[in-house]
Design an enzyme around this catalytic site. Structure first.
Site, PDB file in Angstrom:
ATOM      1  N   SER A   6     -42.165 -10.989 -36.368  1.00 56.34           N
ATOM      2  CA  SER A   6     -41.018 -11.860 -36.110  1.00 56.34           C
ATOM      3  C   SER A   6     -40.275 -12.121 -37.403  1.00 56.34           C
ATOM      4  CB  SER A   6     -41.492 -13.190 -35.522  1.00 56.34           C
ATOM      5  OG  SER A   6     -40.440 -14.134 -35.643  1.00 56.34           O
ATOM      6  N   HIS A  31     -39.240  -8.417 -33.647  1.00 56.67           N
ATOM      7  CA  HIS A  31     -39.074  -9.590 -32.780  1.00 56.67           C
ATOM      8  C   HIS A  31     -38.017 -10.505 -33.396  1.00 56.67           C
ATOM      9  CE1 HIS A  31     -40.550 -12.478 -29.734  1.00 56.67           C
ATOM     10  NE2 HIS A  31     -40.385 -13.401 -30.669  1.00 56.67           N
ATOM     11  N   ASP A  33     -35.961 -14.012 -32.980  1.00 59.60           N
ATOM     12  CA  ASP A  33     -36.001 -15.327 -32.338  1.00 59.60           C
ATOM     13  C   ASP A  33     -34.630 -15.987 -32.375  1.00 59.60           C
ATOM     14  OD1 ASP A  33     -38.788 -15.737 -31.540  1.00 59.60           O
ATOM     15  OD2 ASP A  33     -39.222 -15.520 -33.668  1.00 59.60           O
ATOM     16  N   MET A  35     -32.503 -19.175 -31.398  1.00 68.36           N
ATOM     17  CA  MET A  35     -32.685 -20.596 -31.049  1.00 68.36           C
ATOM     18  C   MET A  35     -31.351 -21.317 -31.138  1.00 68.36           C
ATOM     19  SD  MET A  35     -36.172 -21.471 -33.125  1.00 68.36           S
ATOM     20  CE  MET A  35     -37.562 -20.331 -33.184  1.00 68.36           C
ATOM     21  N   HIS A  64     -35.991 -12.636 -28.303  1.00 67.02           N
ATOM     22  CA  HIS A  64     -36.581 -13.795 -27.621  1.00 67.02           C
ATOM     23  C   HIS A  64     -35.557 -14.923 -27.635  1.00 67.02           C
ATOM     24  CE1 HIS A  64     -39.998 -17.074 -27.840  1.00 67.02           C
ATOM     25  NE2 HIS A  64     -39.266 -17.164 -26.744  1.00 67.02           N
ATOM     26  N   MET A  66     -34.325 -18.430 -27.015  1.00 64.04           N
ATOM     27  CA  MET A  66     -34.700 -19.826 -26.791  1.00 64.04           C
ATOM     28  C   MET A  66     -33.421 -20.651 -26.742  1.00 64.04           C
ATOM     29  SD  MET A  66     -37.997 -19.683 -29.298  1.00 64.04           S
ATOM     30  CE  MET A  66     -37.390 -18.175 -30.027  1.00 64.04           C
ATOM     31  N   MET A 135     -46.110 -17.895 -24.343  1.00 65.03           N
ATOM     32  CA  MET A 135     -46.061 -18.626 -25.621  1.00 65.03           C
ATOM     33  C   MET A 135     -47.453 -19.202 -25.914  1.00 65.03           C
ATOM     34  SD  MET A 135     -43.047 -18.241 -26.793  1.00 65.03           S
ATOM     35  CE  MET A 135     -43.409 -19.155 -28.314  1.00 65.03           C
ATOM     36  N   GLY A 140     -40.004 -23.016 -31.280  1.00 64.87           N
ATOM     37  CA  GLY A 140     -39.086 -23.743 -32.154  1.00 64.87           C
ATOM     38  C   GLY A 140     -39.274 -23.418 -33.623  1.00 64.87           C
ATOM     39  N   PHE A 141     -40.507 -23.186 -34.002  1.00 65.43           N
ATOM     40  CA  PHE A 141     -40.792 -22.990 -35.428  1.00 65.43           C
ATOM     41  C   PHE A 141     -41.906 -21.972 -35.620  1.00 65.43           C
ATOM     42  CE2 PHE A 141     -39.263 -27.273 -34.712  1.00 65.43           C
ATOM     43  CZ  PHE A 141     -38.217 -27.357 -35.626  1.00 65.43           C
ATOM     44  N   ASP A 173     -47.026 -14.854 -28.326  1.00 60.23           N
ATOM     45  CA  ASP A 173     -46.158 -15.252 -29.438  1.00 60.23           C
ATOM     46  C   ASP A 173     -46.514 -16.663 -29.884  1.00 60.23           C
ATOM     47  OD1 ASP A 173     -44.050 -15.632 -31.216  1.00 60.23           O
ATOM     48  OD2 ASP A 173     -42.487 -15.638 -29.675  1.00 60.23           O
ATOM     49  N   SER A 196     -45.299 -15.726 -39.457  1.00 62.31           N
ATOM     50  CA  SER A 196     -45.720 -16.215 -40.773  1.00 62.31           C
ATOM     51  C   SER A 196     -46.917 -15.447 -41.326  1.00 62.31           C
ATOM     52  CB  SER A 196     -46.032 -17.708 -40.713  1.00 62.31           C
ATOM     53  OG  SER A 196     -46.973 -17.982 -39.686  1.00 62.31           O
TER      54      SER A 196
HETATM   55  C1  DX5 Z   1     -41.728 -19.568 -32.202  1.00 63.61           C
HETATM   56  C2  DX5 Z   1     -41.186 -18.159 -32.195  1.00 63.61           C
HETATM   57  C3  DX5 Z   1     -42.120 -17.182 -32.771  1.00 63.61           C
HETATM   58  C4  DX5 Z   1     -42.431 -17.403 -34.233  1.00 63.61           C
HETATM   59  C5  DX5 Z   1     -43.861 -17.058 -34.426  1.00 63.61           C
HETATM   60  O1  DX5 Z   1     -40.858 -20.399 -31.550  1.00 63.61           O
HETATM   61  O2  DX5 Z   1     -40.882 -17.757 -30.868  1.00 63.61           O
HETATM   62  O3  DX5 Z   1     -41.707 -15.841 -32.536  1.00 63.61           O
HETATM   63  O4  DX5 Z   1     -41.697 -16.606 -35.107  1.00 63.61           O
HETATM   64  O5  DX5 Z   1     -44.234 -17.434 -35.702  1.00 63.61           O
HETATM   65  P1  DX5 Z   1     -45.757 -17.534 -36.128  1.00 63.61           P
HETATM   66  O6  DX5 Z   1     -46.334 -16.137 -35.961  1.00 63.61           O
HETATM   67  O7  DX5 Z   1     -45.678 -17.963 -37.536  1.00 63.61           O
HETATM   68  O8  DX5 Z   1     -46.409 -18.525 -35.218  1.00 63.61           O
HETATM   69 ZN    ZN Z   2     -40.595 -15.537 -30.529  1.00 64.07          ZN
END
Ligand code: DX5
Ligand code: ZN
Length: 216
Positions: A6, A31, A33, A35, A64, A66, A135, A140-141, A173, A196
């Site tokens: 990601s 991936h 994200d 948001m 993805h 959100m 999920m 969100g983070f 994820d 991360s």
């Molecule tokens: C969270 C995202 C994830 C995020 C995962 O809301 O959808 O894709 O990047 O990050 P890690 O692997 O650090 O949990």
């Molecule tokens: Zn994601």
């Protein structure tokens, strides 16, 4: 088995470098994200960024969404070059129609549920989708702690897929690292998002290798 780093945890000032880096390390998808600051309390990027990164990688872009009412943006993201568009069951009252719209745009369709949403909420759209995302954190983070109780839903999906003769991929994820990916695989997932763990590291290659080793 597919690993989808990601880019949420990449360096946004060096996105091309960070995408090429994981591609060289054997990533299967990128991936992305998206948001909107409404569906989740964070804002990231829009279809213009997907357009910008499209030419820098041959890998499928696993987007993805959100965002509230994602159907508003399906065409934009399809035109931008998304290969898979995954939308939240919780984000629209018209999940079925929105998934149809994704297919009509010529893109693979995914549906995703939050930790608090049961599998039954998506049972009637499973025949429409190419991928189901479970999920394993509240979205969100990046960098949140893995929620192992979500894996029960992966097991349920494996059963339903077999009963109904369907073929969708099962993606997980959130909080995926070398200590949690094995349990995800065991439950039946075959696409693993990691943010991360891969990017917040001195040596992302070592991290990718460690994930791959757990999948062997
Ligand atoms: C969270 C995202 C994830 C995020 C995962 O809301 O959808 O894709 O990047 O990050 P890690 O692997 O650090 O949990
Ligand atoms: Zn994601």
């Amino acid at each position: 088995m597919k690993i989808a780093p990601s880019i949420l945890s990449a360096d946004f000032a060096n996105l091309q470098r960070d995408i090429e880096l994981v591609e060289k390390c054997g990533a299967d998808y990128i991936h992305v994200d998206v948001m909107d600051g409404q569906f989740v309390p964070n804002i990231t990027l829009g279809s213009n960024v997907v357009s910008a990164i499209r030419p820098v990688t041959k890998l499928p872009l696993d987007v993805h969404m959100m965002v509230i009412s994602p159907e508003r943006f399906i065409e934009d993201f399809a035109n931008a070059g998304a290969d898979i568009l995954t939308i939240h069951q919780e984000s629209t009252p018209h999940i079925h129609g929105a998934l149809q719209k994704i297919k009509e745009a010529g893109v693979k369709a995914g549906v995703v549920i939050n930790p608090g949403t049961p599998v039954v909420a998506i049972e009637h759209v499973l025949s429409l989708v190419d991928q189901v995302l479970i999920m394993t954190v509240n979205p969100g983070f990046g960098g949140q702690k893995f929620l192992p109780e979500c894996l029960e839903k992966v097991e349920q999906l494996v059963k339903i897929r077999e009963e109904k003769g369907l073929t969708f991929d099962i993606e997980v994820d959130g909080g995926v690292d070398n200590t949690t990916i094995g349990a995800c695989k065991k439950a039946g997932a075959n696409v693993f998002v990691a943010g991360s763990y891969v990017y917040n590291a001195e040596n992302p290659k070592e991290r990718m290798d460690a994930l791959r080793a757990e999948l062997a």
